[in-house]
Design a protein around this motif. Structure first.
Motif, short mmCIF file in Angstrom:
data_model
loop_
_atom_site.label_atom_id
_atom_site.label_comp_id
_atom_site.label_asym_id
_atom_site.label_seq_id
_atom_site.Cartn_x
_atom_site.Cartn_y
_atom_site.Cartn_z
N UNK A 7 4.21 6.17 16.16
CA UNK A 7 5.25 6.42 15.16
C UNK A 7 5.08 5.52 13.92
N UNK A 8 4.25 4.49 14.00
CA UNK A 8 4.08 3.58 12.84
C UNK A 8 3.41 4.29 11.66
N UNK A 9 2.64 5.35 11.96
CA UNK A 9 1.85 5.94 10.88
C UNK A 9 2.71 6.65 9.83
N UNK A 10 3.82 7.19 10.27
CA UNK A 10 4.72 7.81 9.29
C UNK A 10 5.35 6.72 8.40
N UNK A 11 5.57 5.54 8.97
CA UNK A 11 6.14 4.44 8.19
C UNK A 11 5.13 3.99 7.12
N UNK A 12 3.86 3.84 7.54
CA UNK A 12 2.82 3.48 6.55
C UNK A 12 2.79 4.53 5.44
N UNK A 13 2.87 5.81 5.84
CA UNK A 13 2.82 6.90 4.88
C UNK A 13 3.98 6.83 3.89
N UNK A 14 5.17 6.50 4.39
CA UNK A 14 6.34 6.41 3.50
C UNK A 14 6.14 5.28 2.49
N UNK A 15 5.64 4.13 2.97
CA UNK A 15 5.45 2.98 2.06
C UNK A 15 4.40 3.33 1.00
N UNK A 16 3.31 3.98 1.40
CA UNK A 16 2.28 4.36 0.42
C UNK A 16 2.88 5.34 -0.59
N UNK A 17 3.69 6.28 -0.08
CA UNK A 17 4.30 7.28 -0.98
C UNK A 17 5.16 6.59 -2.05
N UNK A 18 5.97 5.64 -1.61
CA UNK A 18 6.83 4.94 -2.59
C UNK A 18 6.01 4.11 -3.57
N UNK A 19 4.90 3.55 -3.09
CA UNK A 19 4.05 2.75 -3.98
C UNK A 19 3.38 3.63 -5.03
N UNK A 20 3.00 4.83 -4.61
CA UNK A 20 2.31 5.74 -5.55
C UNK A 20 3.30 6.45 -6.48
N UNK A 21 4.55 6.51 -6.06
CA UNK A 21 5.54 7.31 -6.79
C UNK A 21 5.77 6.78 -8.21
N UNK A 22 5.44 7.59 -9.18
CA UNK A 22 5.60 7.25 -10.60
C UNK A 22 5.51 8.53 -11.40
N UNK A 23 5.67 8.42 -12.69
CA UNK A 23 5.56 9.62 -13.52
C UNK A 23 4.09 10.09 -13.51
N UNK A 24 3.89 11.35 -13.14
CA UNK A 24 2.50 11.85 -13.02
C UNK A 24 2.05 12.38 -14.38
N UNK A 25 0.90 11.85 -14.83
CA UNK A 25 0.31 12.32 -16.09
C UNK A 25 -1.11 12.77 -15.82
N UNK A 26 -1.72 13.40 -16.80
CA UNK A 26 -3.11 13.84 -16.63
C UNK A 26 -4.02 12.64 -16.43
N UNK A 27 -3.63 11.49 -16.92
CA UNK A 27 -4.46 10.28 -16.80
C UNK A 27 -4.45 9.72 -15.37
N UNK A 28 -3.25 9.68 -14.77
CA UNK A 28 -3.19 9.01 -13.44
C UNK A 28 -3.22 9.99 -12.26
N UNK A 29 -3.19 11.30 -12.53
CA UNK A 29 -3.10 12.27 -11.43
C UNK A 29 -4.31 12.19 -10.49
N UNK A 30 -5.49 12.02 -11.05
CA UNK A 30 -6.72 11.95 -10.22
C UNK A 30 -6.66 10.79 -9.24
N UNK A 31 -6.23 9.63 -9.75
CA UNK A 31 -6.13 8.44 -8.89
C UNK A 31 -5.10 8.63 -7.78
N UNK A 32 -3.95 9.18 -8.15
CA UNK A 32 -2.89 9.42 -7.16
C UNK A 32 -3.37 10.38 -6.07
N UNK A 33 -4.08 11.44 -6.53
CA UNK A 33 -4.56 12.46 -5.59
C UNK A 33 -5.58 11.86 -4.60
N UNK A 34 -6.54 11.14 -5.18
CA UNK A 34 -7.62 10.58 -4.34
C UNK A 34 -7.10 9.59 -3.32
N UNK A 35 -6.32 8.63 -3.77
CA UNK A 35 -5.82 7.58 -2.85
C UNK A 35 -4.84 8.18 -1.84
#
Lengths: 230, 148
Positions: B57-85
């Motif tokens: 069950x820890x893996x969903x917690x890691x996923x939530x933390x990563x999601x919140x860390x990545x969460x920001x306004x998505x632009x054409x500049x940062x979309x590739x990085x967000x997608x890849x990571x």
């Protein structure tokens, strides 16, 4: 969930197959085993029955000729989708063919011809009829001991040796299957070996008891046993 | 084209959380089924079997933390990085969760017969957890370099 985890609960609800052979009392009766197996899907239950019937001697009519047995095996193999189960059946039939060849040779028969056995080694065995192990030392290293036990005329030891070989074959396949349907079938086949093993033990014990009783009673020739005519 | 790139960025933000949830549900299901089976065969110690079932069950917690860390306004500049990571971290968590579930099931199956190996039997599951933590931590480290 993938097929490899299909029967996780069923497999973990069974005592380990190693424990079957060290326990003084069987840790799992056939009744309890059948109850656990009731969680199998209908198709898998049918396949299990098919495999068990194919490998059980009691399911064979001794009057059947070899052609009937081979045809029955080939038909069953067509209905079994799992490659591991097909391999297990083929290995068992080849084992039986090799043991049958040893028995035929011990009886004084000449090299068989035509459709006399099952599997890839029939021609090879017939071609190397006079060799003690039919030149199959590499693929069937247990043949030498089998021949030795036949020469010693020790059917009980021979039976146990062959059960051991069969058990080792199953162990090799079990290493690649942990919680899938194949793991369940392999467990049931091991249980069947344990059952035959236990039966051979009880038969040996009964024979030993009779021998000892007769030996002890020899000292009392005038003793009249209950139910015995005077 | 820009809309598509931005969509990929959003996918990257939510992927670790979604794939982490899938990983935990499959892993817990496999280990949970093993613990239920083991309970039928053993006379006691049920609590620890259920405890092991919850490991993935820890893996969903890691996923939530990563999601919140990545969460920001998505632009054409940062979309590739967000997608890849996001996507790769999610895939790593997915595999870790499923295989940890299998490792836990094997540990339960072995320790029901030999309770004395209970701790040692959990070593493979703990090692897999370590790989999941690597994916989690480095996703956080690398995400710091993505423009806001």
């Amino acid at each position: 969930m993938s097929d490899s985890d299909l029967y996780t609960a069923l497999v973990t609800s069974l005592p380990s197959s190693e424990r079957l052979f060290v326990a003084k009392q069987p840790p799992l009766s056939r009744l309890r085993l059948n109850k656990r197996l009731s969680t199998l899907s209908r198709e898998d239950a049918q396949t299990l029955t098919l495999v068990e019937r194919l490998l059980s001697w009691s399911e064979y009519d001794m009057a059947d000729d070899i052609g009937t047995v081979i045809a029955r095996t080939k038909t069953a193999l067509r209905d079994i989708a799992q490659p591991t189960l097909r391999t297990i059946i083929e290995e068992r039939m080849e084992l039986r063919t090799a043991v049958a060849a040893l028995r035929m040779r011990n009886r004084g028969d000449t090299a068989p011809t035509g459709n006399w056995g099952y599997g890839r080694w029939t021609q090879h065995i017939a071609g190397n009829w006079t060799d003690p192990t039919f030149r199959l030392d590499a693929s069937m290293p247990w043949l030498r001991q089998t021949q030795a036990l036949m020469d010693r005329k020790d059917p009980l030891e021979l039976e146990r040796h062959l059960l051991e070989v069969t058990f080792r074959q199953l162990q090799r396949h079990a290493a690649r299957h942990q919680f899938d349907f194949e793991a369940v079938v392999i467990y049931v086949l091991k249980w069947n070996i344990f059952d035959r093993w236990a039966q051979s033990n009880s038969k040996a014990a009964a024979r030993r008891f009779t021998d000892l009783s007769l030996d002890a009673l020899r000292d009392f020739p005038d003793l009249i046993l209950e139910g015995e005519a005077q | 084209m820009t809309e598509f790139v931005i969509a990929l960025g959003w996918l990257g933000i939510f992927a670790p959380m979604a794939l982490g949830a899938v990983a935990s549900s499959i892993g817990c299901s496999i280990a949970g089924q093993a613990s239920i089976g083991a309970m039928l065969e053993t006379e006691g110690g049920y609590g620890r079997f259920v405890g092991i079932s919850a490991f993935p069950s820890t893996f969903v917690i890691y996923g939530i933390v990563i999601m919140f860390t990545l969460n920001r306004e998505v632009t054409a500049t940062n979309a590739g990085g967000l997608f890849g990571i996001g996507l790769l971290a999610g895939i790593a968590l997915l595999y870790c969760g499923i295989w940890q579930g299998r490792a836990c099931a094997a540990a339960i199956n072995a320790s029901k017969e030999k309770p004395e190996i209970f701790g040692l039997a959990l070593a493979p599951a703990a090692i897999i957890e370590g790989f999941g933590v690597f994916a989690f931590v480095f996703a956080l480290v690398v995400s710091a370099g993505i423009p806001a």
